[in-house]
Design an enzyme around this catalytic site. Structure first.
Site, PDB file in Angstrom:
ATOM      1  N   MET A 109      89.798 -67.335  87.734  1.00 45.48           N
ATOM      2  CA  MET A 109      90.048 -66.363  88.394  1.00 45.48           C
ATOM      3  C   MET A 109      88.924 -65.741  87.673  1.00 45.48           C
ATOM      4  O   MET A 109      87.983 -65.117  88.001  1.00 45.48           O
ATOM      5  CB  MET A 109      90.984 -65.105  88.909  1.00 45.48           C
ATOM      6  CG  MET A 109      90.235 -63.668  89.290  1.00 45.48           C
ATOM      7  SD  MET A 109      89.869 -63.088  88.059  1.00 45.48           S
ATOM      8  CE  MET A 109      91.573 -61.606  88.594  1.00 45.48           C
ATOM      9  N   GLY A 163     112.491 -88.841  85.122  1.00 46.49           N
ATOM     10  CA  GLY A 163     112.642 -87.794  86.670  1.00 46.49           C
ATOM     11  C   GLY A 163     113.777 -87.344  86.710  1.00 46.49           C
ATOM     12  O   GLY A 163     114.658 -86.849  87.246  1.00 46.49           O
ATOM     13  N   GLU A 192     101.341 -70.889  92.665  1.00 48.09           N
ATOM     14  CA  GLU A 192     101.523 -72.073  92.792  1.00 48.09           C
ATOM     15  C   GLU A 192     103.273 -72.352  92.305  1.00 48.09           C
ATOM     16  O   GLU A 192     104.033 -72.826  92.922  1.00 48.09           O
ATOM     17  CB  GLU A 192     100.642 -72.920  91.521  1.00 48.09           C
ATOM     18  CG  GLU A 192     101.298 -72.433  89.696  1.00 48.09           C
ATOM     19  CD  GLU A 192     100.034 -71.628  88.985  1.00 48.09           C
ATOM     20  OE1 GLU A 192      99.590 -70.434  90.156  1.00 48.09           O
ATOM     21  OE2 GLU A 192      99.440 -72.066  88.139  1.00 48.09           O
ATOM     22  N   CYS A 206      94.789 -67.711  87.822  1.00 45.81           N
ATOM     23  CA  CYS A 206      94.416 -66.540  86.697  1.00 45.81           C
ATOM     24  C   CYS A 206      92.757 -67.152  85.419  1.00 45.81           C
ATOM     25  O   CYS A 206      92.223 -66.710  86.121  1.00 45.81           O
ATOM     26  CB  CYS A 206      95.556 -67.652  85.179  1.00 45.81           C
ATOM     27  SG  CYS A 206      96.420 -66.317  84.373  1.00 45.81           S
ATOM     28  N   HIS A 250      99.729 -66.580  89.084  1.00 48.47           N
ATOM     29  CA  HIS A 250     100.029 -67.503  89.111  1.00 48.47           C
ATOM     30  C   HIS A 250     101.028 -68.216  90.849  1.00 48.47           C
ATOM     31  O   HIS A 250     101.879 -68.407  90.814  1.00 48.47           O
ATOM     32  CB  HIS A 250     100.945 -68.139  88.261  1.00 48.47           C
ATOM     33  CG  HIS A 250     100.492 -68.516  86.777  1.00 48.47           C
ATOM     34  ND1 HIS A 250      99.539 -69.698  86.628  1.00 48.47           N
ATOM     35  CD2 HIS A 250      99.850 -67.581  86.654  1.00 48.47           C
ATOM     36  CE1 HIS A 250      98.918 -69.460  85.324  1.00 48.47           C
ATOM     37  NE2 HIS A 250      99.402 -68.552  84.944  1.00 48.47           N
ATOM     38  N   ILE A 305     119.418 -86.953  68.122  1.00 45.27           N
ATOM     39  CA  ILE A 305     120.247 -85.930  66.710  1.00 45.27           C
ATOM     40  C   ILE A 305     120.529 -85.179  67.191  1.00 45.27           C
ATOM     41  O   ILE A 305     121.709 -83.868  67.181  1.00 45.27           O
ATOM     42  CB  ILE A 305     119.979 -86.477  65.381  1.00 45.27           C
ATOM     43  CG1 ILE A 305     119.991 -87.672  64.903  1.00 45.27           C
ATOM     44  CG2 ILE A 305     120.602 -85.232  64.467  1.00 45.27           C
ATOM     45  CD1 ILE A 305     119.224 -87.600  63.296  1.00 45.27           C
TER      46      ILE A 305
END
Ligand code: GLN
Length: 541
Positions: A388, A16, A513, A385, A511, A149
């Site tokens: 739909m 997180g 969201e 998207c 979108h 690395i």
């Protein structure tokens, strides 16, 4: 001049860090400072747009069409800012820019090296972002963990920044994880000690350590970290796992992180800041903690084993749920399972169905039958998207009688390409960064579900797709009840479709969201969740 807060990670990834960085941004903004954020990603892809969602999780699309890391979604939701592609820099971008300048002969015979050429490019990006955003503070997250690395050029660049911009202008936070031994439940600091030692070996001495853990951290462990990691006690913060990510800013604020950062950076705010717990954020967390009724929403997708692949959809549902005082219980359903076993057993107990974005034909037939099930059983449906596009395919097959209707993406030779490649995509051969990306205007047609949701006639929404509704089928679809209720301003592109005679059945080519915020849910999600609850209540009577 902007100040910089650098956040590195230690011990393990996926604890997180993005949420903590977003929380720190939120806290600083609440103190009255202009904040911008930057995610440095050490992988060699130029951007995550070409990566599988299983490798990377969601691709977050910025206003200007950047395909970026999902952490930018956390930053936008926590800090409530609209970021641009400049807020994500990958090693792939750094290498390809430096190498292309070398090919042009810009280095005049010099040998191109990681230090100084890559590190200079990374530092330049930070300065450019500071100038472009005009922020007081830039919070910079270095992806991955110390010891990788590929992360070294980024760590070296942020190390050099302290001398370059002055010690008072840079603050280093190291975020680590304290594992626990399951037999005793005891939390261990040793991996943190090692990771701080590694960081100091690179020349970065953390000013603060944020410890993630699954359970609360005893005071004695904080003391131990002070001794071994050489940070003051007021610089050791703890973030045990909490029920909602939106609690994290309050946890950090309560432990005094705002004072420590602002004092160290000599940041003086003109505004009289009030604590987060007393403003809208505190109320949000209160609402999260208040017990609520459950609403079961099915998310039918292709990548459901990794919930990160749908991060913004999940959060947008949570935001809409909070608005209606509902707890959204997401049922993650693999579209392929519906394909194999039929929709009934998976969908019959749901109060709403979402089909999010996706690419490729795996599971498509399962999605089409989920749409049919939602339409026939009047279960509220929101398509995003791809969601739909399958809604259009289903209507064409089952209402318009065009049994082989499909998208050209899944069947290049379909006799009825109701979804087809956009005109300006026809000659595109490069995969990376070539979709229709970023914000475009959409005109909302009055007297529709959509117009009631938005209450605005022109909206700006973010896109990421190559295919679109084929206008040759628009009239036929309208006759069977599939209305285009959102169009591009010239009327040529269908941006929203909805089905009449249904409590809520709508799909967006964009979108939504990406625009949802915890205290400001997106209208389409808000309306979808509200209607799902309403329908569920009615049918329970
Ligand atoms: N694959 C579809 C397209 O490219 C949908 C994309 C998406 O869902 N983001 O148009």
């Amino acid at each position: 001049m902007a100040k910089f807060v650098f956040v590195t990670g230690g011990v393990v990834s996926s604890v997180g860090k993005g949420v903590c960085v977003g929380s720190i941004g939120k806290i600083l903004k609440n103190q009255g400072f202009e904040v911008s954020l930057l995610k440095l990603d050490p992988y060699l892809n130029v951007d995550p747009g070409t990566m599988s969602p299983y490798q990377h999780g969601e691709v977050f699309v910025t206003t200007d069409g950047g395909e970026t890391d999902l952490d930018l979604g956390h930053y936008e939701r926590f800090v409530d800012v609209d970021l641009t592609r400049s807020s994500n820099l990958t090693a792939g971008q750094v290498y390809s820019e430096v190498i292309s300048r070398e090919r042009k002969g810009e280095f005049l015979g010099g040998t191109i090296q990681v230090v100084p050429h890559l590190t200079d490019r990374i530092k330049q990006h930070m300065h450019d972002l500071a100038e472009e955003s005009d922020a007081d503070v830039i919070v910079v997250e270095v992806g991955g963990t110390v010891g990788d690395i590929e992360g070294l050029p980024f760590l070296e660049a942020i190390r050099q920044m302290r001398n370059e911009v002055g010690r008072d202008n840079v603050f280093y936070i190291h975020l680590t994880f304290l594992p626990s031994i399951s037999s005793t439940g005891e939390l261990k600091t040793k991996p943190t000690q090692h990771s701080v030692r590694e960081l100091r070996g690179i020349g970065i001495h953390p000013d603060a350590i944020v410890c993630r853990s699954d359970s609360p951290v005893p005071e004695s462990l904080r003391q131990k970290i002070v001794v071994h990691c050489d940070v003051p006690l007021e610089g050791v913060f703890t973030v045990p796992t909490v029920s909602s990510i939106y609690e994290v800013p309050l946890l950090l604020e309560k432990q005094g992180i705002p004072q420590l950062i602002t004092d160290s950076l000599n940041l003086i705010s003109d505004e009289k800041s009030i604590t987060l717990s007393l403003n809208g954020w505190g109320q949000l967390v209160e609402r999260i903690k208040t017990p609520k009724e459950n609403l079961k929403i099915g998310l039918v997708g292709k990548y459901v084993d990794l919930h990160d692949a749908y991060m913004s959809v999940k959060e947008a549902l949570i935001h809409a749920g909070l608005f209606h005082s509902l707890n959204i219980d997401i049922d993650w359903i693999a579209a392929e399972e519906i394909e194999k076993n039929g929709p009934d057993q998976f969908l019959k107990d749901l109060q709403g169905i979402v089909i999010p974005g996706g690419f490729g034909d795996r599971g498509i037939e399962g999605m089409v039958s989920a749409v049919q099930y939602a339409r026939e059983n009047k279960i509220p449906y929101l398509g995003l998207c791809l969601g739909m596009q399958v809604m259009v395919i289903e209507a064409a097959r089952n209402l318009l009688g065009k049994k082989s209707a499909n998208s050209q993406e899944f069947d290049a030779n379909t006799p009825d390409p109701v979804i087809h490649l956009m005109e300006d995509q026809v000659d595109v051969t490069q995969k990376g960064g070539t979709m229709r990306l970023g914000v475009y205007p959409c005109v909302i047609q009055s007297d529709s579900l959509t117009s009631r949701a938005y209450d605005e006639s022109l909206v700006m929404e973010r896109h990421r797709h190559r295919y679109e509704v084929n206008n040759d089928y628009r009239e036929g679809l309208l006759e069977v009840g599939l209305k285009p209720t959102g169009l591009s301003p010239d009327g040529n592109l269908v941006e929203i479709m909805e089905i009449e005679d249904h409590p809520f059945m709508a799909g967006t080519q964009f979108h939504p969201e990406f625009l949802s915020r915890p205290v400001r849910p997106h209208p389409m999600f808000r309306e979808f969740v509200g209607k799902s609850y309403e329908v569920a209540k009615k049918s329970a009577l």
